[in-house]
Write an enzyme that holds these catalytic residues in place. Structure first.
Site, PDB file in Angstrom:
ATOM      1  N   LEU A   1       0.813  -1.219   0.000  1.00 44.83           N
ATOM      2  CA  LEU A   1       0.000   0.000   0.000  1.00 44.83           C
ATOM      3  C   LEU A   1       0.846   1.268   0.000  1.00 44.83           C
ATOM      4  O   LEU A   1       0.559   2.219  -0.732  1.00 44.83           O
ATOM      5  CB  LEU A   1      -0.924  -0.014   1.231  1.00 44.83           C
ATOM      6  CG  LEU A   1      -2.091  -1.004   1.139  1.00 44.83           C
ATOM      7  CD1 LEU A   1      -2.577  -1.395   2.532  1.00 44.83           C
ATOM      8  CD2 LEU A   1      -3.237  -0.422   0.331  1.00 44.83           C
TER       9      LEU A   1
ATOM     10  N   ASP B   1      11.297   3.005   4.331  1.00 48.29           N
ATOM     11  CA  ASP B   1      11.032   1.571   4.559  1.00 48.29           C
ATOM     12  C   ASP B   1      12.265   0.924   5.183  1.00 48.29           C
ATOM     13  O   ASP B   1      13.373   1.054   4.672  1.00 48.29           O
ATOM     14  CB  ASP B   1      10.657   0.834   3.269  1.00 48.29           C
ATOM     15  CG  ASP B   1       9.814  -0.398   3.554  1.00 48.29           C
ATOM     16  OD1 ASP B   1       8.625  -0.414   3.181  1.00 48.29           O
ATOM     17  OD2 ASP B   1      10.329  -1.340   4.193  1.00 48.29           O
TER      18      ASP B   1
ATOM     19  N   SER C   1      13.751   2.854  11.047  1.00 48.96           N
ATOM     20  CA  SER C   1      12.569   2.200  11.594  1.00 48.96           C
ATOM     21  C   SER C   1      11.656   3.227  12.252  1.00 48.96           C
ATOM     22  O   SER C   1      12.132   4.156  12.919  1.00 48.96           O
ATOM     23  CB  SER C   1      12.990   1.162  12.648  1.00 48.96           C
ATOM     24  OG  SER C   1      11.837   0.655  13.287  1.00 48.96           O
TER      25      SER C   1
ATOM     26  N   ASN D   1       2.029   4.161   7.680  1.00 48.80           N
ATOM     27  CA  ASN D   1       1.589   2.956   6.962  1.00 48.80           C
ATOM     28  C   ASN D   1       2.427   1.728   7.299  1.00 48.80           C
ATOM     29  O   ASN D   1       1.975   0.595   7.115  1.00 48.80           O
ATOM     30  CB  ASN D   1       1.639   3.259   5.454  1.00 48.80           C
ATOM     31  CG  ASN D   1       1.547   2.024   4.608  1.00 48.80           C
ATOM     32  OD1 ASN D   1       0.455   1.497   4.384  1.00 48.80           O
ATOM     33  ND2 ASN D   1       2.690   1.520   4.131  1.00 48.80           N
TER      34      ASN D   1
ATOM     35  N   SER E   1      -7.178  -1.168  10.924  1.00 49.31           N
ATOM     36  CA  SER E   1      -7.488  -2.447  10.285  1.00 49.31           C
ATOM     37  C   SER E   1      -8.830  -2.957  10.777  1.00 49.31           C
ATOM     38  O   SER E   1      -9.219  -2.710  11.926  1.00 49.31           O
ATOM     39  CB  SER E   1      -6.407  -3.471  10.643  1.00 49.31           C
ATOM     40  OG  SER E   1      -6.838  -4.766  10.289  1.00 49.31           O
TER      41      SER E   1
ATOM     42  N   TYR F   1      -2.221  -7.211  17.113  1.00 52.46           N
ATOM     43  CA  TYR F   1      -2.423  -6.335  15.950  1.00 52.46           C
ATOM     44  C   TYR F   1      -3.740  -5.548  16.072  1.00 52.46           C
ATOM     45  O   TYR F   1      -3.790  -4.342  15.825  1.00 52.46           O
ATOM     46  CB  TYR F   1      -2.425  -7.230  14.712  1.00 52.46           C
ATOM     47  CG  TYR F   1      -2.560  -6.557  13.379  1.00 52.46           C
ATOM     48  CD1 TYR F   1      -1.498  -5.849  12.816  1.00 52.46           C
ATOM     49  CD2 TYR F   1      -3.739  -6.672  12.647  1.00 52.46           C
ATOM     50  CE1 TYR F   1      -1.626  -5.266  11.556  1.00 52.46           C
ATOM     51  CE2 TYR F   1      -3.873  -6.097  11.392  1.00 52.46           C
ATOM     52  CZ  TYR F   1      -2.812  -5.395  10.857  1.00 52.46           C
ATOM     53  OH  TYR F   1      -2.937  -4.824   9.614  1.00 52.46           O
TER      54      TYR F   1
ATOM     55  N   ALA G   1      -5.326  -4.745  18.754  1.00 51.48           N
ATOM     56  CA  ALA G   1      -5.212  -3.728  19.811  1.00 51.48           C
ATOM     57  C   ALA G   1      -4.442  -2.520  19.303  1.00 51.48           C
ATOM     58  O   ALA G   1      -4.838  -1.364  19.520  1.00 51.48           O
ATOM     59  CB  ALA G   1      -4.512  -4.327  21.027  1.00 51.48           C
ATOM     60  N   ALA G   2      -3.332  -2.778  18.616  1.00 48.45           N
ATOM     61  CA  ALA G   2      -2.519  -1.668  18.103  1.00 48.45           C
ATOM     62  C   ALA G   2      -3.313  -0.846  17.089  1.00 48.45           C
ATOM     63  O   ALA G   2      -3.293   0.390  17.119  1.00 48.45           O
ATOM     64  CB  ALA G   2      -1.251  -2.218  17.451  1.00 48.45           C
ATOM     65  N   LYS G   3      -4.045  -1.531  16.210  1.00 55.28           N
ATOM     66  CA  LYS G   3      -4.758  -0.832  15.146  1.00 55.28           C
ATOM     67  C   LYS G   3      -5.919   0.002  15.701  1.00 55.28           C
ATOM     68  O   LYS G   3      -6.220   1.076  15.187  1.00 55.28           O
ATOM     69  CB  LYS G   3      -5.263  -1.824  14.104  1.00 55.28           C
ATOM     70  CG  LYS G   3      -4.141  -2.423  13.234  1.00 55.28           C
ATOM     71  CD  LYS G   3      -3.294  -1.342  12.588  1.00 55.28           C
ATOM     72  CE  LYS G   3      -2.537  -1.799  11.358  1.00 55.28           C
ATOM     73  NZ  LYS G   3      -1.651  -0.719  10.846  1.00 55.28           N
TER      74      LYS G   3
ATOM     75  N   ALA H   1      -6.195  -4.953   0.810  1.00 50.45           N
ATOM     76  CA  ALA H   1      -5.362  -5.030  -0.392  1.00 50.45           C
ATOM     77  C   ALA H   1      -4.543  -6.311  -0.396  1.00 50.45           C
ATOM     78  O   ALA H   1      -4.144  -6.805   0.664  1.00 50.45           O
ATOM     79  CB  ALA H   1      -4.420  -3.824  -0.452  1.00 50.45           C
TER      80      ALA H   1
HETATM   81  P1  NAI Z   1       3.509  -4.614   3.273  1.00 52.57           P
HETATM   82  O1  NAI Z   1       4.228  -5.639   4.057  1.00 52.57           O
HETATM   83  O2  NAI Z   1       3.554  -4.722   1.792  1.00 52.57           O
HETATM   84  O3  NAI Z   1       3.989  -3.149   3.667  1.00 52.57           O
HETATM   85  C1  NAI Z   1       4.408  -2.796   4.943  1.00 52.57           C
HETATM   86  C2  NAI Z   1       5.780  -2.152   4.813  1.00 52.57           C
HETATM   87  O4  NAI Z   1       6.199  -1.645   6.089  1.00 52.57           O
HETATM   88  C3  NAI Z   1       6.865  -3.162   4.384  1.00 52.57           C
HETATM   89  O5  NAI Z   1       7.468  -2.715   3.183  1.00 52.57           O
HETATM   90  C4  NAI Z   1       7.833  -3.187   5.548  1.00 52.57           C
HETATM   91  O6  NAI Z   1       9.193  -3.351   5.177  1.00 52.57           O
HETATM   92  C5  NAI Z   1       7.584  -1.842   6.204  1.00 52.57           C
HETATM   93  N1  NAI Z   1       7.981  -1.828   7.615  1.00 52.57           N
HETATM   94  C6  NAI Z   1       7.791  -2.802   8.538  1.00 52.57           C
HETATM   95  N2  NAI Z   1       8.283  -2.443   9.722  1.00 52.57           N
HETATM   96  C7  NAI Z   1       8.800  -1.197   9.564  1.00 52.57           C
HETATM   97  C8  NAI Z   1       9.444  -0.295  10.438  1.00 52.57           C
HETATM   98  N3  NAI Z   1       9.649  -0.590  11.724  1.00 52.57           N
HETATM   99  N4  NAI Z   1       9.833   0.906   9.959  1.00 52.57           N
HETATM  100  C9  NAI Z   1       9.644   1.224   8.656  1.00 52.57           C
HETATM  101  N5  NAI Z   1       9.051   0.385   7.780  1.00 52.57           N
HETATM  102  C10 NAI Z   1       8.630  -0.815   8.221  1.00 52.57           C
HETATM  103  O7  NAI Z   1       1.981  -4.661   3.756  1.00 52.57           O
HETATM  104  P2  NAI Z   1       0.717  -3.737   3.440  1.00 52.57           P
HETATM  105  O8  NAI Z   1      -0.452  -4.613   3.383  1.00 52.57           O
HETATM  106  O9  NAI Z   1       0.992  -2.818   2.332  1.00 52.57           O
HETATM  107  O10 NAI Z   1       0.591  -2.916   4.813  1.00 52.57           O
HETATM  108  C11 NAI Z   1       0.521  -1.522   4.917  1.00 52.57           C
HETATM  109  C12 NAI Z   1      -0.287  -1.156   6.140  1.00 52.57           C
HETATM  110  O11 NAI Z   1      -1.644  -1.475   5.953  1.00 52.57           O
HETATM  111  C13 NAI Z   1       0.139  -1.873   7.415  1.00 52.57           C
HETATM  112  O12 NAI Z   1       0.070  -0.964   8.511  1.00 52.57           O
HETATM  113  C14 NAI Z   1      -0.900  -2.945   7.573  1.00 52.57           C
HETATM  114  O13 NAI Z   1      -1.032  -3.372   8.896  1.00 52.57           O
HETATM  115  C15 NAI Z   1      -2.125  -2.224   7.050  1.00 52.57           C
HETATM  116  N6  NAI Z   1      -3.236  -3.056   6.641  1.00 52.57           N
HETATM  117  C16 NAI Z   1      -3.158  -3.776   5.477  1.00 52.57           C
HETATM  118  C17 NAI Z   1      -4.255  -4.521   5.078  1.00 52.57           C
HETATM  119  C18 NAI Z   1      -4.260  -5.246   3.793  1.00 52.57           C
HETATM  120  O14 NAI Z   1      -5.331  -5.775   3.411  1.00 52.57           O
HETATM  121  N7  NAI Z   1      -3.145  -5.316   3.067  1.00 52.57           N
HETATM  122  C19 NAI Z   1      -5.473  -4.624   5.905  1.00 52.57           C
HETATM  123  C20 NAI Z   1      -5.462  -3.795   7.060  1.00 52.57           C
HETATM  124  C21 NAI Z   1      -4.369  -3.052   7.403  1.00 52.57           C
END
Ligand code: NAI
Length: 304
Positions: free
Chosen positions: A20, A39, A74, A101, A153, A166, A168-170, A198
């Site tokens: 995303l 990232d 981070s 994000n 979420s 997760y 709780a955090a969200k 997504a």
């Molecule tokens: P993703 O895994 O593709 O993207 C998350 C990114 O965050 C990764 O590239 C990762 O390297 C980076 N990341 C992780 N820890 C980090 C840190 N400490 N500092 C900096 N970057 C860090 O997953 P996605 O799905 O794109 O997730 C994006 C957000 O959307 C997340 O917060 C996730 O919990 C949330 N979300 C996603 C849903 C979905 O359907 N994909 C549903 C609900 C929430």
């Protein structure tokens, strides 16, 4: 409608190396924003680090004629999160947009969940959102302008098996943004929450393959971009988006029941009125905790 543009605006998107965040960064940059692509890299459960994903997104933005720079810090520690925001300010002189994000998963049922799984999720999602928001807010307040979008979420809003940490955090992020929105109101800082769906690395394991193609991150990005725009005045709002679906989620409170507090209020009286207590007929959405408290007090005073 005139094209929505971000010329002159500076955006930080955390966790923008893939999924995303990448879609948000690409769209904002395509519409003129200068973007800090943050990232940490590493695995979906938060192990390791890797500069490649953020750099690849920056390369893509530049190849498409946009402006961006990579940051590999981070969000999960105060000093490094502050560094992400500082990078934007030092390089571009301001920060207009923050998209919180970055995320990881450590799914386990409650009894199997190690304390580390709980804390790690809190650190990345809840603490990370707090740190980046706190650091960015200082600059946004000075500018009297800011747009913050944080990521919640459905697991928090509605619950999901194996995601106690997760969820709780969200949901904590929802509460945080409701309060940030109030503090930002007088400085034209809007704070909203996105509840995305997504097909990404986080959902590949749980989503059926045929669904993944239908719920591309690119479908969530236009809504997120809109609520990051100068034209959008929405604040303290939860938006749900996925696969071409866009909606608003809200917390509402029913009309309830009031007993005379000068008399005894027994367990049985409560139990006897449970239908009314549970009813959401004519439920209302409060603009603030103060408004809710005022309503509670007026109801108990009038005995209505
Ligand atoms: P993703 O895994 O593709 O993207 C998350 C990114 O965050 C990764 O590239 C990762 O390297 C980076 N990341 C992780 N820890 C980090 C840190 N400490 N500092 C900096 N970057 C860090 O997953 P996605 O799905 O794109 O997730 C994006 C957000 O959307 C997340 O917060 C996730 O919990 C949330 N979300 C996603 C849903 C979905 O359907 N994909 C549903 C609900 C929430």
């Amino acid at each position: 409608m005139e094209e929505v543009r971000f010329d002159g605006k500076v955006a930080v998107v955390t966790g923008a190396g893939g999924g995303l965040g990448k879609a948000y960064a690409l769209l904002l940059a395509a519409r003129g924003a200068k973007v800090v692509v943050n990232d940490l890299g590493g695995s979906f459960d938060g192990e390791g680090s890797d500069a490649t994903p953020a750099q690849a997104v920056v390369d893509q933005i530049k190849a498409e004629g946009g402006e961006a720079l990579a940051n590999y810090d981070s969000v999960a520690e105060w000093e490094s999160a502050r560094g992400i925001i500082q990078t934007a300010f030092d390089s571009y002189g301001r920060i207009d947009i923050l998209i919180n994000n970055a995320g990881i998963l450590r799914d386990k049922s409650l009894l199997k969940m190690e304390l580390e799984d709980y804390h790690k999720i809190m650190q990345v999602h809840l603490d990370g959102t707090f740190y980046c928001t706190k650091a960015a807010f200082a600059y946004m307040k000075e500018q009297s302008y800011g747009r913050i979008v944080s990521t919640a979420s459905a697991a928090g809003l509605y619950g999901n098996f194996g995601q106690v940490n997760y969820g709780a955090a969200k949901m904590g992020i929802v509460g945080m943004m409701n309060c940030v929105a109030q503090e930002g109101a007088r400085y034209n800082i809007k704070a909203n929450t996105i509840v995305p769906t997504a097909g990404t690395r986080l959902t590949f394991t749980v989503m059926p393959e045929e669904m993944i193609g239908r719920v591309k991150p690119e479908y969530v990005a236009p809504l997120v971009a809109w609520i990051c725009s100068e034209q959008c005045n929405e604040t303290a709002t939860m938006f749900s988006a996925g696969g071409g679906y866009y909606s608003r989620a809200a917390i509402v409170e029913g009309q309830g029941v009031v007993f005379d507090p000068s008399g005894e209020i027994s367990i049985e009286m409560i139990a006897g009125k449970m239908d009314q207590i549970l009813s959401l007929e004519s439920a209302v959405e409060y603009a603030s905790a103060m408004e809710q408290a005022g309503t509670v007090l007026s109801k108990t005073n009038s005995g209505s």
